[in-house]
Design a protein around this motif. Structure first.
Motif, PDB file in Angstrom:
ATOM      1  N   GLY A 282       0.785  -1.227   0.000  1.00 42.38           N
ATOM      2  CA  GLY A 282       0.000   0.000   0.000  1.00 42.38           C
ATOM      3  C   GLY A 282       0.817   1.278   0.000  1.00 42.38           C
ATOM      4  O   GLY A 282       0.249   2.379   0.053  1.00 42.38           O
ATOM      5  N   PHE A 283       2.146   1.158  -0.053  1.00 38.70           N
ATOM      6  CA  PHE A 283       2.993   2.358  -0.064  1.00 38.70           C
ATOM      7  C   PHE A 283       3.153   2.847  -1.500  1.00 38.70           C
ATOM      8  O   PHE A 283       3.659   2.126  -2.370  1.00 38.70           O
ATOM      9  N   LYS A 284       2.746   4.073  -1.735  1.00 35.88           N
ATOM     10  CA  LYS A 284       2.788   4.642  -3.078  1.00 35.88           C
ATOM     11  C   LYS A 284       4.022   5.507  -3.299  1.00 35.88           C
ATOM     12  O   LYS A 284       4.403   5.754  -4.439  1.00 35.88           O
ATOM     13  N   ASN A 285       4.601   5.987  -2.206  1.00 34.13           N
ATOM     14  CA  ASN A 285       5.802   6.821  -2.332  1.00 34.13           C
ATOM     15  C   ASN A 285       6.920   6.165  -1.545  1.00 34.13           C
ATOM     16  O   ASN A 285       6.885   6.123  -0.312  1.00 34.13           O
ATOM     17  N   THR A 286       7.914   5.630  -2.254  1.00 35.96           N
ATOM     18  CA  THR A 286       8.981   4.866  -1.600  1.00 35.96           C
ATOM     19  C   THR A 286      10.328   5.564  -1.618  1.00 35.96           C
ATOM     20  O   THR A 286      11.296   5.038  -1.079  1.00 35.96           O
ATOM     21  N   SER A 287      10.392   6.737  -2.231  1.00 39.85           N
ATOM     22  CA  SER A 287      11.698   7.381  -2.384  1.00 39.85           C
ATOM     23  C   SER A 287      11.773   8.788  -1.812  1.00 39.85           C
ATOM     24  O   SER A 287      12.869   9.336  -1.666  1.00 39.85           O
ATOM     25  N   ASN A 288      10.641   9.392  -1.494  1.00 42.05           N
ATOM     26  CA  ASN A 288      10.641  10.747  -0.945  1.00 42.05           C
ATOM     27  C   ASN A 288      10.131  10.735   0.488  1.00 42.05           C
ATOM     28  O   ASN A 288       9.316   9.898   0.865  1.00 42.05           O
ATOM     29  N   SER A 289      10.601  11.680   1.275  1.00 41.15           N
ATOM     30  CA  SER A 289      10.125  11.799   2.650  1.00 41.15           C
ATOM     31  C   SER A 289       8.748  12.451   2.673  1.00 41.15           C
ATOM     32  O   SER A 289       8.377  13.193   1.761  1.00 41.15           O
ATOM     33  N   CYS A 290       8.005  12.168   3.747  1.00 36.04           N
ATOM     34  CA  CYS A 290       6.663  12.735   3.899  1.00 36.04           C
ATOM     35  C   CYS A 290       6.732  14.188   4.362  1.00 36.04           C
ATOM     36  O   CYS A 290       5.952  15.022   3.938  1.00 36.04           O
ATOM     37  N   CYS A 291       7.674  14.476   5.263  1.00 35.33           N
ATOM     38  CA  CYS A 291       7.814  15.856   5.733  1.00 35.33           C
ATOM     39  C   CYS A 291       8.795  16.605   4.825  1.00 35.33           C
ATOM     40  O   CYS A 291       9.485  16.013   3.998  1.00 35.33           O
ATOM     41  N   GLN A 292       8.858  17.906   5.009  1.00 35.75           N
ATOM     42  CA  GLN A 292       9.743  18.741   4.202  1.00 35.75           C
ATOM     43  C   GLN A 292      11.158  18.711   4.788  1.00 35.75           C
ATOM     44  O   GLN A 292      11.364  19.125   5.931  1.00 35.75           O
ATOM     45  N   VAL A 293      12.111  18.193   4.016  1.00 36.91           N
ATOM     46  CA  VAL A 293      13.497  18.048   4.468  1.00 36.91           C
ATOM     47  C   VAL A 293      14.383  19.003   3.650  1.00 36.91           C
ATOM     48  O   VAL A 293      14.410  18.912   2.423  1.00 36.91           O
ATOM     49  N   PRO A 294      15.097  19.921   4.330  1.00 32.55           N
ATOM     50  CA  PRO A 294      16.009  20.807   3.591  1.00 32.55           C
ATOM     51  C   PRO A 294      17.061  20.003   2.820  1.00 32.55           C
ATOM     52  O   PRO A 294      17.466  18.919   3.249  1.00 32.55           O
ATOM     53  N   ASN A 295      17.496  20.526   1.697  1.00 26.79           N
ATOM     54  CA  ASN A 295      18.448  19.844   0.831  1.00 26.79           C
ATOM     55  C   ASN A 295      19.719  19.463   1.585  1.00 26.79           C
ATOM     56  O   ASN A 295      20.325  20.282   2.273  1.00 26.79           O
ATOM     57  N   GLY A 296      20.128  18.170   1.464  1.00 26.85           N
ATOM     58  CA  GLY A 296      21.351  17.690   2.093  1.00 26.85           C
ATOM     59  C   GLY A 296      21.234  17.376   3.564  1.00 26.85           C
ATOM     60  O   GLY A 296      22.227  17.051   4.217  1.00 26.85           O
ATOM     61  N   GLU A 297      20.027  17.427   4.122  1.00 28.21           N
ATOM     62  CA  GLU A 297      19.835  17.145   5.543  1.00 28.21           C
ATOM     63  C   GLU A 297      18.927  15.934   5.728  1.00 28.21           C
ATOM     64  O   GLU A 297      18.378  15.390   4.765  1.00 28.21           O
ATOM     65  N   ILE A 298      18.771  15.531   7.004  1.00 27.91           N
ATOM     66  CA  ILE A 298      17.922  14.381   7.329  1.00 27.91           C
ATOM     67  C   ILE A 298      16.621  14.805   8.009  1.00 27.91           C
ATOM     68  O   ILE A 298      15.549  14.359   7.616  1.00 27.91           O
ATOM     69  N   PRO A 299      16.677  15.660   9.051  1.00 32.60           N
ATOM     70  CA  PRO A 299      15.449  15.950   9.800  1.00 32.60           C
ATOM     71  C   PRO A 299      14.471  16.838   9.047  1.00 32.60           C
ATOM     72  O   PRO A 299      14.839  17.574   8.121  1.00 32.60           O
TER      73      PRO A 299
END
Length: 756
Positions: A282-299
């Motif tokens: 049921g996962f439709k998005n497997t490569s992008n994060s759900c929250c907004q992540v600044p470029n080059g960061e994790i959180p």
């Protein structure tokens, strides 16, 4: 005489222990194991880093947007893998972190996991404090010693710890924040093959240990962004390093089982579980994060919007799973679907792999019985003591059974309206700086920092406890408020009677907005119960606790940036507030409320921050502020009988907060009455973030510059619930409000009757 007292002391301790176990059993099935200990990094961290000097913390929204207690340090929108495993093992509550609240519940604890930690002590050191694996083992040694002390005998503690489950996942950061991280020289010294190390808990009593391999860290969104994806759509060199580590770890575990008597180490094949076809789940998005992540960061970027369909996303941020993915992952670790998911056991098999037989239980009882005989001075005395114990125990268990299985809370629901004195997390989801979202707030609360302006419980928490509610009343604004049938807390820090109050401080739920939110919940309850008439009867039995008005004085009438004091005299402003309040309380009545406790205002002129801001008078408080409060309280007290006369079936009552707040604190054991327990910067109210509070918190009236400690809140709530003096409440205290039968002609029935 001395021997008799000693005998009764031992009997009492045994009775309390057995009744405690009965309490747990009566509420539901027991956990499958007595305790669960968790070691790891940010994948499992549930709040330990909040107590450390590091930027690697997730103490802000949108983290925890779907978690019942908001942002708690979990790198997820909701529960993480460790939480889901605890749930599958039957634990009623989340396993508490070691670093918060002193981990008082250590017999069923502890989560030691720490974000950015590693197997090697050097891993992540450029990022600030963290609990490396060595430090986590050291912390566990502390807990193991406490358990040994609690159980009294080392052998008994060893047997106890041997029944527990230990889950261990660590090593990601040894690659991501060491071997491949800038500022470290590991990649110049070692090859990845030399990085794999064994984890050793055996010497501290661990026997059932589930060791998690690495997932495909090369497929994490943040690292694909940093390193660039290969032909596999992932970073191949990172995934290859994970496979090298996993291969060596998998081979090491059978050696541990062969060489350590009684050890049952098992390997959880995270790489394979993480490689399943997630689109089929049921996962439709497997490569992008759900929250907004600044470029080059994790959180996630703080206080940003997230994707609306979180259950369809694999990753929450740049490296961590969503709750939906974590739950599916945990289920496969708990009960394998394919033979390669775990070896030699999955976690459910680990539970069954080594349990106490009846013979062993009898052996343990023989140890305890011999200790009691020795303590009492002989077998005959001990046998007599046991006969007495049986009689006491049967009575105690019978009483507890009646309480645990028969008696509900005194009312079906509790609804709370107010400001920061009552807020338990609503401001955590608002765009405002007026929120208690960091330590030392919550240092004594079981779930840490939740938005309460206290070291522990606040006033409505205690009232809920006195009314017999098993769980805390949930905030409206956090987690979608799914458990609304038992009541809702709508209180919001900086909220006021007037909509303009505290408007300069950002978003907050004013009294009008809180009433609007309650209208939403009332409609949900009507839908749940099947009709407005049934809902009206149900809501009429509930208790409504309302405290509001502080901010109308402190963040309006007496604050810069507002012109109320130039327009109104204190008398006129009090009249304006009470007239507005009257309309609001009538609206509350219109939504089905009948039993309403309206709290007057305490002596705001005696709050430490306002003494510092305005200067104390001869009374040691700010007389001007207290005089204004008395004007308001006087008018509010006169409003109560008017409401009861004009609104059929209503039972409004006035809680005399000013009088309760004027009691002799020293006789109650409080030694510090004009200074906050935590460090408060000059001219401010909240605690300085991540500072150490006073150690004698039960001796302080105030926690910060304006809010009570838990100790003070408990005493205050008890007098509101059951008055000590006639002036404490009029015409009823809350316990009397509970017992008042409602007028049947008003459409409300007494609590306990079946609604048809």
């Amino acid at each position: 005489m001395e021997g008799g007292l000693k005998a009764w002391g031992i009997l009492l301790s045994i009775v309390l222990g057995v009744v405690s176990n009965w309490q747990h059993w009566a509420r539901g099935s027991s956990p499958q194991v007595p305790c669960l200990f968790i070691f790891g990094d940010s994948v499992f961290d549930n709040g330990n880093n909040l107590a450390l000097d590091t930027d690697v913390t997730v103490d802000y929204l949108p983290y925890g947007v779907d978690f019942p207690y908001g942002s708690t340090g979990r790198c997820s929108n909701g529960v993480n893998i460790a939480d889901a495993i605890a749930d599958l093992l039957g634990f009623e509550n989340y396993i508490p972190p070691f670093g918060k609240g002193n981990c008082r519940e250590f017999m069923g604890c502890v989560n030691y996991a720490s974000g950015r930690s590693g197997i090697l002590n050097t891993t992540g050191y450029l990022l600030g404090q963290r609990y490396s694996m060595d430090l986590q083992l050291y912390n566990h040694k502390i807990i193991a010693s406490r358990i040994a002390k609690e159980l009294g005998v080392a052998d008994v503690a060893t047997k106890y710890l041997g029944q527990c489950i230990y889950v261990v996942e660590i090593g990601y950061n040894d690659y991501l924040n060491n071997y491949y991280g800038e500022g470290y020289n590991s990649s110049k010294i070692y090859t990845p093959e030399q990085f794999a190390q064994l984890l050793k808990l055996y010497t501290e009593g661990a026997r059932k240990v589930a060791v998690f391999g690495h997932i495909r860290m090369g497929c994490m969104p943040a690292y694909k962004n940093v390193f660039g994806a290969g032909k596999s759509s992932c970073v191949d060199k990172l995934s290859h390093a994970a496979q090298l580590f996993n291969s060596k770890l998998q081979k090491a575990l059978p050696k541990l089982n062969a060489n350590l008597p009684g050890a049952i180490f098992t390997y959880i094949n995270s790489y394979k579980i993480g490689s399943e076809n997630v689109t089929g789940l049921g996962f439709k998005n497997t490569s992008n994060s759900c929250c907004q992540v600044p470029n080059g960061e994790i959180p996630c970027a703080p206080l940003t919007y997230t994707c609306p369909y979180r259950d369809e996303h694999l990753y929450w941020d740049g490296a961590h799973y969503t709750e939906a993915r974590a739950r599916i992952f945990a289920k496969k670790a708990y009960q394998l679907q394919l033979p390669i998911d775990a070896y030699p056991y999955d976690i459910s098999g680990l539970v069954k792999g080594q349990q106490y037989s009846m013979d062993l239980q009898l052996y343990n009882h023989k140890i305890i019985a011999s200790r009691i005989a020795k303590e009492l001075g002989g077998t005959d005395v001990a046998n007599k003591a046991w006969r007495i114990l049986v009689a006491i125990l049967l009575a105690a268990v019978s009483n507890w059974q009646h309480r645990a299985c028969g008696l509900p809370p005194q009312v079906p629901c509790l609804f709370i309206f107010g400001d920061s004195l009552s807020d338990n997390g609503n401001n955590m989801v608002l765009s405002t700086n007026v929120k208690a979202s960091y330590l030392p707030y919550g240092v004594d609360f079981p779930y840490g920092t939740t938005g309460r302006c206290s070291n522990g419980l606040n006033l409505p928490d205690v009232i809920a406890e006195l009314l017999g509610f098993e769980n805390y009343i949930p905030p409206f604004g956090v987690g979608g408020c799914k458990d609304f049938m038992n009541g809702v807390n709508y209180a919001s820090s900086a909220g006021g009677i007037l909509d303009m109050t505290a408007s300069l401080l950002g978003q907050r739920y004013t009294m009008d907005l809180q009433l609007y939110n309650h209208k939403i919940i009332a409609s949900r309850i009507a839908k749940e119960l099947g009709g407005a008439d049934v809902a009206s009867k149900y809501l009429g039995q509930c208790i409504y606790a309302v405290e509001m008005g502080y901010n109308d004085y402190l963040n309006n009438y007496n604050s810069e940036g507002y012109n109320s004091s130039k327009i109104y005299t204190p008398e006129q402003f009090a009249q304006l507030l009470v007239q507005t309040y009257e309309t609001q309380l009538e609206r509350l009545y219109g939504e089905g409320a009948r039993k309403i406790a309206v709290f007057g205002l305490i002596r705001i002129g005696c709050m430490p921050s306002y003494i510092q801001m305005f200067g104390a008078d001869n009374s040691s408080c700010v007389d001007k502020l207290n005089h204004e409060v008395q004007l308001f309280n006087s008018k509010l007290r006169k409003l109560i009988p008017k409401l009861n006369a004009n609104l059929p079936g209503s039972k409004f009552t006035y809680i005399n907060s000013y009088e309760i707040d004027s009691e002799d604190f020293e006789t109650l054991g409080f030694k510090v009455i004009n200074k906050g327990c935590c460090d408060v910067p000059s001219g401010q109210i909240p605690c300085e973030p991540l500072t150490y509070p006073c150690s004698n918190r039960d001796e302080h009236v105030y926690w910060d510059g304006a809010h009570y400690t838990e100790a003070r809140a408990r005493i205050f709530a008890k007098r509101a619930y059951q008055r000590q003096l006639a002036v404490d409440a009029n015409p009823y205290d809350i316990s009397e409000l509970v017992r008042i039968p409602l007028d049947e002609t008003d459409g409300c029935s007494t609590f306990g009757t079946k609604i048809v």
